[in-house]
Structures are given as structure tokens and as C-alpha cells.
Design a protein around this motif. Structure first.
Motif: not given
Length: 320
Positions: A173-177, A181-187, A189-198
Motif C-alpha cells: 500500500s505504501v509503495f503504490r503511492l 520528496a526524498t528525505k525520510v525523517a527517520h533512521f 524506512c518506517d511506514i509513516r515517515p515514508v508515507m509523508k513523502l507522497s
């Protein structure tokens, strides 16, 4: 990380399209002046976690006194925690010393898949361990019949299967988005930080994540709560004080791990998404990704007499 394409000709309006081919894990970039210190601390915790969990699995395998359902589940939890640590810590450590912070889409999806799989598996393994303690204390005469080898293996396979199903659902579901943006605000690849880049609204994904979080956190916590209510009520009915202490002692280690694991995971995944700052979110994440896997071997070796006895036997020494 970014590829820019321009399509069109002189007779048509030209449009720019950005294709994201990877992300940058920002990690602890806001703690720039303390990154070497953090590297030292996390590297020490990493080595201790790996060593502790490997020792637990090895001791349980070689010592026949520990060939019981309780220690079978503990060895499975330690194995899961070891792989979980290997998925997260090496990349986080490399980021802290200034090595490549970039990760491809495939690499990010792979890390998220294993991260979610083992996180969920750990939740349900802890639930299985709670059920095991409940049967041992509340129904000791039928314990070996109820918790036979087949049941134990089925519970572990069930925990792993739920972890895999949830991971496949979430990663898909996440990688269908589409990402802008490219900067993940985390150390990690968690679900919510990656979704914020959509580029698009992620309300549907947020709802899906919340529903899954409730199912894999609240439901097991409910089952564990019921198990420990039964354990406590049964323990209080034991006539001797010594018997009560023994009953509580067998569950104290497990309960300690449960409180830390579920407490941090619940704060991370069940809270409103904008409630905490990025630094607070990372502190919570460090607790359940770094501290909890270390807590498992520490608690079960320092508070568990049977494991300590097995360690002494393995090293050729005897308790005084």
C-alpha cells in the motif's frame, strides 16, 4: 535520487516530471554534534544485543533442562529480535559515521518489509509466551498436554504468518503511492515517515495503518491482560508465600519485556500523527528498535535462575 524528465515539443506546453528512484534517511542529522557519541553508544548496544540473543538461543539449544515450551518461545523471540536488529542497526550506524544515507526504493521497501514482519512477529510471540505462562500457572497438571510440541510450533508459525501478511499489506500500500520528496525523517524506512513523502492525500493509507496497528497491538495486549489477570488471581490463591513468589517470579521477566515493547510501540503507532516532534518520535523509536531487543537477553538472564544455572553449567562452573 531524482530523475527529471521533460516531454513535449515546440507546439505543446512542456511539463516537468520528477521520478523518485530513492530516498535519503536523515536519521539523527539534528544531533550532528553528537553523532560520534551516538555511534559509540548504539554500536555497543548492537554488539551486546547480538551477543545476548545468540547466547540465549545457544544455551537453550544445548541445555536439555531448558527444552520446555517457555524456553522454546524465548529462543524464537531471541532469533526474531536478532534478525530485527540486523535489519535496522547496521544502516543506522553507517549513517551516523557519514557513510551513504541514500537508499533505493527497492532497498527501502525491503527494509520496511523485514522491519514490519519481525516487529509484528515479536508482538505475537510475546502473546504466545503470555498464554504459555497462563497455562503453566493456572493449569499446571495439564500443562504438558496443552502446550505440546505441535501447539508450540503452530503458535510460532501463526505469529510469523501474521507478521508476513501485515508486512506485505503495508509495504504494497505504501509503495503504490507516488512520491514527490526524498528525505525520510527517520533512521529506518518506517511506514509513516515514508508515507509523508507522497504527492497525494494518504488518508486511506493512514486509516489502514491505524486499523492494522489496533489489530496487532490492542488485540494482543487484550489477550495478555486476560492472561495476567488469570495468573495473578491464581497466584493469590496459592496457600504458601513461597509458592506465590515462585508463581510471580516466573512471569516477572516476561511482564517487564511486554510493558516496554507494547508501551513504546503503542505510543509510536496509535498516537495522532502530529502529536510529537521528530526528536520525540525518534527517541520512542530508539527504545523499541534498540533498547527492547537488548532488554530481552538482559531480563531473561539476570532475573531467571534457570537460564543463569544453564549458563554456569555451559561454562563449567557451579553456583555457590
Amino acid at each position: 535520487i531524482l530523475l527529471h524528465f521533460r516531454f513535449g515539443d515546440h507546439s505543446m506546453m512542456r511539463e516537468n516530471y520528477t521520478v523518485i528512484i530513492g530516498f535519503i534517511l536523515q536519521g539523527f542529522s539534528s544531533f550532528h554534534e553528537h553523532q560520534i557519541t551516538l555511534f559509540g553508544v548504539f554500536f555497543a548496544l548492537y554488539i551486546l544485543t547480538l551477543a545476548g540473543n545468540v547466547i540465549i538461543v545457544t544455551i537453550i539449544q544445548i541445555d536439555h533442562h531448558l527444552h520446555t515450551p517457555m524456553y522454546f518461545f524465548l529462543s524464537m523471540l531471541s532469533t526474531s529480535e536478532t534478525v530485527y536488529t540486523l535489519v535496522i542497526l547496521p544502516r543506522m550506524l553507517s549513517n551516523l559515521v557519514g557513510m551513504s544515507q541514500s537508499v533505493s526504493l527497492a532497498g527501502c521497501a525491503t527494509q520496511m518489509f523485514f522491519f514490519v514482519t519481525f516487529c509484528i512477529t515479536n508482538c505475537f510471540l510475546l502473546t504466545a509466551m503470555g498464554y504459555d505462562r497462563c497455562v503453566a500457572i493456572c493449569n499446571p497438571l495439564r500443562y504438558t498436554v496443552i502446550m505440546n510440541k505441535r501447539v508450540c510450533v503452530q503458535l510460532v508459525l501463526g505469529a510469523c504468518s501474521i507478521g508476513l501478511i501485515v508486512a506485505i499489506t503495508q509495504v504494497t500500500s505504501v509503495f503504490r503511492l507516488p512520491f514527490c520528496a526524498t528525505k525520510v525523517a527517520h533512521f529506518v524506512c518506517d511506514i509513516r515517515p515514508v508515507m509523508k513523502l507522497s504527492c497525494i492525500d494518504t488518508t486511506v493509507n493512514e486509516v489502514l495503518t491505524l486499523i492494522i496497528s489496533v489489530l496487532v497491538l490492542v488485540v494482543p495486549m487484550g489477550l495478555l491482560f486476560i492472561s495476567y489477570v488469570l495468573i495473578i488471581s491464581t497466584s493469590l490463591k496459592i496457600a504458601s508465600v513461597e509458592g506465590q513468589k515462585k508463581a510471580f517470579a516466573t512471569s516477572a521477566s516476561h511482564l517487564t519485556v511486554i510493558i516496554v515493547h507494547y508501551g513504546c510501540a503503542s505510543i509510536a503507532y496509535l498516537k495522532p500523527k502530529s502529536e510529537n516532534t521528530r526528536n520525540q518520535d525518534q527517541l520512542i523509536s530508539v527504545t523499541y528498535t534498540v533498547i527492547t531487543p537488548l532488554l530481552n537477553p538482559v531480563v531473561y538472564t539476570l532475573r531467571n535462575k534457570e537460564v543463569k544455572d544453564a549458563l554456569f553449567r555451559a561454562t563449567g562452573r557451579k553456583l555457590s
